[in-house]
Write a protein that holds these residues in place. Structure first.
Motif, PDB file in Angstrom:
ATOM      1  N   LYS B 359       0.825  -1.214   0.000  1.00  0.00           N
ATOM      2  CA  LYS B 359       0.000   0.000   0.000  1.00  0.00           C
ATOM      3  C   LYS B 359       0.854   1.257   0.000  1.00  0.00           C
ATOM      4  O   LYS B 359       0.506   2.270  -0.602  1.00  0.00           O
ATOM      5  CB  LYS B 359      -0.924   0.019   1.222  1.00  0.00           C
ATOM      6  CG  LYS B 359      -2.143  -0.876   1.027  1.00  0.00           C
ATOM      7  CD  LYS B 359      -3.097  -0.742   2.203  1.00  0.00           C
ATOM      8  CE  LYS B 359      -4.095  -1.891   2.213  1.00  0.00           C
ATOM      9  NZ  LYS B 359      -4.698  -2.097   3.529  1.00  0.00           N
ATOM     10  N   ASP B 360       1.970   1.176   0.718  1.00  0.00           N
ATOM     11  CA  ASP B 360       2.887   2.320   0.728  1.00  0.00           C
ATOM     12  C   ASP B 360       3.457   2.550  -0.671  1.00  0.00           C
ATOM     13  O   ASP B 360       3.607   3.690  -1.109  1.00  0.00           O
ATOM     14  CB  ASP B 360       4.024   2.067   1.727  1.00  0.00           C
ATOM     15  CG  ASP B 360       3.513   1.867   3.142  1.00  0.00           C
ATOM     16  OD1 ASP B 360       2.846   2.794   3.654  1.00  0.00           O
ATOM     17  OD2 ASP B 360       3.761   0.800   3.716  1.00  0.00           O
ATOM     18  N   LEU B 361       3.768   1.452  -1.362  1.00  0.00           N
ATOM     19  CA  LEU B 361       4.303   1.567  -2.723  1.00  0.00           C
ATOM     20  C   LEU B 361       3.290   2.281  -3.625  1.00  0.00           C
ATOM     21  O   LEU B 361       3.643   3.165  -4.397  1.00  0.00           O
ATOM     22  CB  LEU B 361       4.628   0.191  -3.304  1.00  0.00           C
ATOM     23  CG  LEU B 361       5.832  -0.554  -2.688  1.00  0.00           C
ATOM     24  CD1 LEU B 361       6.032  -1.896  -3.381  1.00  0.00           C
ATOM     25  CD2 LEU B 361       7.102   0.279  -2.784  1.00  0.00           C
ATOM     26  N   GLU B 362       2.012   1.877  -3.487  1.00  0.00           N
ATOM     27  CA  GLU B 362       0.956   2.521  -4.295  1.00  0.00           C
ATOM     28  C   GLU B 362       0.905   4.023  -4.064  1.00  0.00           C
ATOM     29  O   GLU B 362       0.737   4.808  -4.993  1.00  0.00           O
ATOM     30  CB  GLU B 362      -0.419   1.934  -3.932  1.00  0.00           C
ATOM     31  CG  GLU B 362      -0.737   0.643  -4.669  1.00  0.00           C
ATOM     32  CD  GLU B 362      -1.982  -0.012  -4.062  1.00  0.00           C
ATOM     33  OE1 GLU B 362      -2.852   0.729  -3.538  1.00  0.00           O
ATOM     34  OE2 GLU B 362      -2.045  -1.270  -4.102  1.00  0.00           O
ATOM     35  N   LYS B 363       1.056   4.385  -2.784  1.00  0.00           N
ATOM     36  CA  LYS B 363       0.951   5.814  -2.437  1.00  0.00           C
ATOM     37  C   LYS B 363       2.304   6.529  -2.497  1.00  0.00           C
ATOM     38  O   LYS B 363       2.389   7.718  -2.174  1.00  0.00           O
ATOM     39  CB  LYS B 363       0.368   5.949  -1.023  1.00  0.00           C
ATOM     40  CG  LYS B 363      -1.097   5.527  -0.956  1.00  0.00           C
ATOM     41  CD  LYS B 363      -1.678   5.784   0.427  1.00  0.00           C
ATOM     42  CE  LYS B 363      -1.252   4.694   1.395  1.00  0.00           C
ATOM     43  NZ  LYS B 363      -1.765   4.868   2.759  1.00  0.00           N
ATOM     44  N   SER B 364       3.355   5.774  -2.875  1.00  0.00           N
ATOM     45  CA  SER B 364       4.710   6.339  -2.882  1.00  0.00           C
ATOM     46  C   SER B 364       5.052   7.023  -1.562  1.00  0.00           C
ATOM     47  O   SER B 364       5.614   8.119  -1.528  1.00  0.00           O
ATOM     48  CB  SER B 364       4.898   7.338  -4.032  1.00  0.00           C
ATOM     49  OG  SER B 364       5.026   6.651  -5.236  1.00  0.00           O
ATOM     50  N   SER B 365       4.692   6.355  -0.485  1.00  0.00           N
ATOM     51  CA  SER B 365       5.055   6.896   0.828  1.00  0.00           C
ATOM     52  C   SER B 365       5.553   5.758   1.715  1.00  0.00           C
ATOM     53  O   SER B 365       5.473   4.580   1.346  1.00  0.00           O
ATOM     54  CB  SER B 365       3.860   7.593   1.471  1.00  0.00           C
ATOM     55  OG  SER B 365       2.905   6.637   1.874  1.00  0.00           O
ATOM     56  N   VAL B 366       6.090   6.108   2.850  1.00  0.00           N
ATOM     57  CA  VAL B 366       6.500   5.100   3.826  1.00  0.00           C
ATOM     58  C   VAL B 366       5.921   5.481   5.179  1.00  0.00           C
ATOM     59  O   VAL B 366       5.558   6.648   5.402  1.00  0.00           O
ATOM     60  CB  VAL B 366       8.037   5.002   3.957  1.00  0.00           C
ATOM     61  CG1 VAL B 366       8.681   4.647   2.618  1.00  0.00           C
ATOM     62  CG2 VAL B 366       8.619   6.293   4.518  1.00  0.00           C
ATOM     63  N   ALA B 367       5.823   4.495   6.061  1.00  0.00           N
ATOM     64  CA  ALA B 367       5.376   4.775   7.429  1.00  0.00           C
ATOM     65  C   ALA B 367       6.600   4.890   8.325  1.00  0.00           C
ATOM     66  O   ALA B 367       7.518   4.079   8.231  1.00  0.00           O
ATOM     67  CB  ALA B 367       4.466   3.657   7.914  1.00  0.00           C
ATOM     68  N   VAL B 379       5.263   9.551   5.175  1.00  0.00           N
ATOM     69  CA  VAL B 379       6.131  10.532   4.531  1.00  0.00           C
ATOM     70  C   VAL B 379       6.347  10.104   3.082  1.00  0.00           C
ATOM     71  O   VAL B 379       6.561   8.909   2.814  1.00  0.00           O
ATOM     72  CB  VAL B 379       7.499  10.604   5.255  1.00  0.00           C
ATOM     73  CG1 VAL B 379       8.380  11.683   4.634  1.00  0.00           C
ATOM     74  CG2 VAL B 379       7.311  10.857   6.743  1.00  0.00           C
ATOM     75  N   PRO B 380       6.275  11.051   2.131  1.00  0.00           N
ATOM     76  CA  PRO B 380       6.515  10.688   0.731  1.00  0.00           C
ATOM     77  C   PRO B 380       7.909  10.070   0.565  1.00  0.00           C
ATOM     78  O   PRO B 380       8.882  10.569   1.146  1.00  0.00           O
ATOM     79  CB  PRO B 380       6.428  12.023  -0.013  1.00  0.00           C
ATOM     80  CG  PRO B 380       5.630  12.910   0.875  1.00  0.00           C
ATOM     81  CD  PRO B 380       5.921  12.465   2.281  1.00  0.00           C
ATOM     82  N   MET B 381       7.966   8.997  -0.198  1.00  0.00           N
ATOM     83  CA  MET B 381       9.244   8.308  -0.427  1.00  0.00           C
ATOM     84  C   MET B 381      10.334   9.255  -0.919  1.00  0.00           C
ATOM     85  O   MET B 381      11.497   9.113  -0.545  1.00  0.00           O
ATOM     86  CB  MET B 381       9.066   7.219  -1.488  1.00  0.00           C
ATOM     87  CG  MET B 381       8.711   5.902  -0.892  1.00  0.00           C
ATOM     88  SD  MET B 381       8.696   4.646  -2.176  1.00  0.00           S
ATOM     89  CE  MET B 381       7.791   3.380  -1.294  1.00  0.00           C
ATOM     90  N   ALA B 382       9.950  10.176  -1.753  1.00  0.00           N
ATOM     91  CA  ALA B 382      10.941  11.078  -2.351  1.00  0.00           C
ATOM     92  C   ALA B 382      11.570  11.990  -1.300  1.00  0.00           C
ATOM     93  O   ALA B 382      12.675  12.492  -1.490  1.00  0.00           O
ATOM     94  CB  ALA B 382      10.307  11.905  -3.461  1.00  0.00           C
ATOM     95  N   ASP B 383      10.851  12.215  -0.198  1.00  0.00           N
ATOM     96  CA  ASP B 383      11.331  13.162   0.827  1.00  0.00           C
ATOM     97  C   ASP B 383      12.000  12.504   2.017  1.00  0.00           C
ATOM     98  O   ASP B 383      12.744  13.157   2.760  1.00  0.00           O
ATOM     99  CB  ASP B 383      10.138  13.958   1.405  1.00  0.00           C
ATOM    100  CG  ASP B 383       9.635  15.001   0.431  1.00  0.00           C
ATOM    101  OD1 ASP B 383      10.343  15.251  -0.574  1.00  0.00           O
ATOM    102  OD2 ASP B 383       8.552  15.538   0.686  1.00  0.00           O
ATOM    103  N   VAL B 384      11.681  11.230   2.251  1.00  0.00           N
ATOM    104  CA  VAL B 384      11.943  10.676   3.572  1.00  0.00           C
ATOM    105  C   VAL B 384      13.432  10.697   3.949  1.00  0.00           C
ATOM    106  O   VAL B 384      13.779  11.051   5.087  1.00  0.00           O
ATOM    107  CB  VAL B 384      11.325   9.262   3.722  1.00  0.00           C
ATOM    108  CG1 VAL B 384      12.029   8.240   2.835  1.00  0.00           C
ATOM    109  CG2 VAL B 384      11.340   8.835   5.183  1.00  0.00           C
ATOM    110  N   ALA B 385      14.302  10.350   3.001  1.00  0.00           N
ATOM    111  CA  ALA B 385      15.726  10.283   3.363  1.00  0.00           C
ATOM    112  C   ALA B 385      16.216  11.622   3.875  1.00  0.00           C
ATOM    113  O   ALA B 385      16.836  11.708   4.937  1.00  0.00           O
ATOM    114  CB  ALA B 385      16.562   9.829   2.160  1.00  0.00           C
TER     115      ALA B 385
END
Lengths: 482, 482
Positions: B359-367, B379-385
């Motif tokens: 589900k996170d992959l679908e939303k391009s986010s991580v918990a 948090v959006p995957m693109a931002d998290v790091a």
């Protein structure tokens, strides 16, 4: 100020070695603690560099550091029959503690297979717990009769890797992996070429199935065993009950390895590169890469040359060599001539000396001098910092090439006992055929030599054994040794 | 798989402490070596972080590392009268070595003032050799009756600084400089607030003129002496003949300091931050900053979530936090539910857990979930790091703020003996006036309390001494302690 002399190698090699250590400010005999030494700051800084590089390699190959007790119950040492036979004569024993006599004495660890075996038995239940890959940085103690700083001391610092595996194949893979780590470290970091090989049965670690070694040639032609990697088989597993349930549900003993290098490496470093002017250090292990000596006769010159030194030092410190920041020292001391300062740093093996005097300021250049000789070169101030990393790398490579050339020039084949004896008398590494008869050990002992190893890269070269005349397939390395 | 329970603090604080260590996989009692422990890889990794940060601070203040012998001649311990009195009951003694009884027994160093004093006498001749600023990382041994992992063990790992100075002023400056280094390290790296102060005469180091300490409040209200810095005056200089020729040409004894912190710091770390779910680590000392748990139910999901985890891990590993690369672990284990994995890492104190499922992959986010509680955030995957270093810094600061608030809320003033006793019963840090009468020690002992220190920042607050009623100028810190 620097009154000590260094005995030339040709005159007295053993004294030269002591002198290099003393004049390089690396260590001193502890004297009040029999056979032990004090590692002084410059010597310890080299050890820290060794540790840092090796530790990175151990972690990159999946090992984790841990710490086990210094003291080992006496009964533990006795659990593996060969182990106790090998180590009993060298043990230091704690019999009293907290004001009382102990029920069971402890020994100070001479090595930690036994105490670690005890805990591995608690940590390992299933094949899922394997491989278990542990390393320990520690002090160990072996009460030796004849000691020599760094090479053989009562107490020494080392690392000891201890691993457990589900199969003998994986165990052997680990033994060879760590031998390769040691070999690569010796050659690429210490600039010390090594022969990798297997020890004979009578020279293997007490309790191991087989021992692998890296052997380096010192400048007197003697071999130094610089690191070992042991296939312990199931010997300690059986002695300490280190069992696991296999994938197939069977209870089996683990297969173990251990491997270690010690402060002995510093002895090898000294005897590979140093010269009659003292310590020579490969740049990758030099605590200081460049020393800058400002030259001045008055306060005005002092101010100006120091300012130039500061500027270049700052540029250098922002650069890296071999993944580490460059270490630069400015020698600001008053009351010492430049010559005295050159001498001081030469004896400490600093790879490059940079001189900055009033004339250099006028020409906007500096004088560079490499520790191992050669002409002084003059480099524009604007360029010098960015040239240094390349110069250090070239120096590192030249030291290795020089050591390799020396070793190769002093390695020979011998096909008769007479030729072997002659070659050993000339301090050579001698490659001779051997068919495996253990009588070789005693006969070599008479001429103070040993089989250093059966080299891993030995090519098929069939012919008669140098001892028995029986058919032998390959040559082994024979040499005098430390 | 993770069967162990953690006893709640409120139920049994001492058991909670043991449980946190066990479940956090930090250490275990050695049992076969009385009072000693095995430091397991996760615990040792914390110690390595502590060492690295402190070592940098020691070097930045001009100190160099060296290594002195583990064994100390018994006669050395006896040369300083107070020193032998303090340490004799705790010594471990080597009486036999190399198969023979020794003429003079050696003790395993309980601390190294004596053996280092012996060598300082050889190294120091002139004021030009001063200050001499040495540090040693080593194991030491004190045979204690009642031991507790990390807090008090027979053998422990520590660093001991040893310095020599030309004047008492410079010596005191050094004592305070290193106390400040310890204090700053405790607060900014361990997130453990400390009270800096001077020990009473009956609690100073055996052989020192005065001892300074950093005292931290544990979650049960007890004080932990976390580090000490000693003004040794000329006591060891006189005992070991450490003399120098002054600028004026006079022969004088040096003024010495010593200072140390040990693996005890890990005990302090645990008892400052951990909770009923186990270990809590401030990010600056966490061996792993972020663990990524990929969540999958089939091979396709496994491949995709792992790929996303790899990508983010690579981004994170390229970043730095507190001058070190970020340490990231991906939990790839099969045969464990996500919940079991969360539990596993929670108990090891990893600051942030990142979950990546289909589900996170679908939303391009991580918990993201922080170890100390609070809601899960997405948090959006693109931002998290790039958010992580800031989140770690905020967490670090919050842990310190929380520990400070706890300590301040549990620190009180007492102006009568009854109030003092009441406050101590409530596990408080108690500030009370004291006019200097040594009888306080015995009276406090009856209620299992001690004067922890005379705080350096104590303000003038004149009034009657809590013990004698005599005029006292300032308040001292009284507490129960480890």
């Amino acid at each position: 100020m620097e009154a000590g002399k260094i005995t030339p190698r040709a005159q007295d090699y053993a004294q030269w070695y002591q002198d290099v250590i003393k004049e390089g400010d690396l260590a001193q005999p502890a004297e009040v603690v029999k056979g032990c030494m004090v590692i002084k700051p410059h010597g310890y800084a080299i050890w820290e560099k060794i540790q840092k590089d090796l530790d990175r390699r151990f972690k990159a190959t999946g090992h984790k550091n841990a710490y086990f007790p210094l003291l080992v119950p006496m009964s533990f040492i006795k659990k593996e029959a060969e182990h106790v036979e090998g180590f009993a004569p060298e043990l230091a024993v704690v019999t009293h503690a907290g004001g009382k006599e102990l029920d069971e004495p402890y020994v100070i660890r001479p090595t930690s297979e036994t105490i670690i075996g005890h805990f591995f038995a608690q940590w390992i239940q299933s094949y899922r717990d394997l491989p278990l890959l542990i390393n320990q940085w520690a002090n160990v103690m072996r009460w030796e009769l004849r000691t020599r700083m760094f090479l053989r001391t009562g107490e020494f610092l080392w690392q000891e890797g201890h691993t457990a595996h589900a199969t003998h194949e994986e165990c052997i893979e680990e033994v060879m992996r760590m031998l390769d780590v040691y070999g690569d470290f010796a050659e690429t970091v210490m600039a010390m070429p090594v022969v990798k090989g297997r020890k004979t049965d009578w020279e293997r670690f007490a309790g191991a199935l087989s021992t692998f070694t890296i052997e380096a040639m010192m400048q007197d032609g003697k071999a130094l065993q610089a690191g070992t990697s042991h296939d312990l088989g199931q010997n300690f597993g059986k002695a300490f009950g280190v069992k696991f349930q296999s994938k197939e549900g069977k209870e089996e003993f683990v297969w173990q390895t251990s491997w270690g290098v010690s402060t002995r490496l510093i002895g090898g470093l000294i005897m590979t590169h140093s010269d009659d002017n003292g310590l020579v250090l490969p740049p990758k292990l030099a605590p200081i890469h460049v020393v800058i000596v400002p030259i001045f006769k008055n306060d005005d010159e002092r101010t100006k040359t120091l300012a130039a030194a500061e500027k270049i030092a700052a540029e250098l410190r922002a650069l890296r060599y071999s993944d580490e920041p460059l270490d630069v020292e400015i020698d600001r001391r008053d009351g010492m001539s430049p010559g005295q300062k050159y001498y001081h740093w030469e004896r400490r093996g600093v790879p490059y000396r940079m001189e900055i005097g009033p004339k250099d300021l006028e020409k906007s250049s500096v004088a560079l001098k490499r520790r191992d000789g050669g002409p002084k070169t003059f480099v524009p101030m604007a360029d010098v910092a960015k040239q240094i990393p390349g110069l250090l790398e070239a120096y590192q490579n030249e030291l290795l090439a020089k050591a390799k050339a020396f070793r190769d020039a002093n390695s020979v084949k011998a096909d008769s006992w007479d030729d072997l004896v002659k070659a050993l008398d000339q301090n050579k590494f001698v490659y001779a055929r051997w068919a495996g008869d253990a009588a070789l050990a005693a006969k070599l002992k008479e001429i103070q030599a040993t089989v250093r190893c059966m080299p891993l890269d030995a090519q098929a070269d069939p012919g008669p054994c140098i001892l028995t005349g029986k058919a032998a397939e390959k040559r082994v390395l024979i040499a005098k040794n430390y």
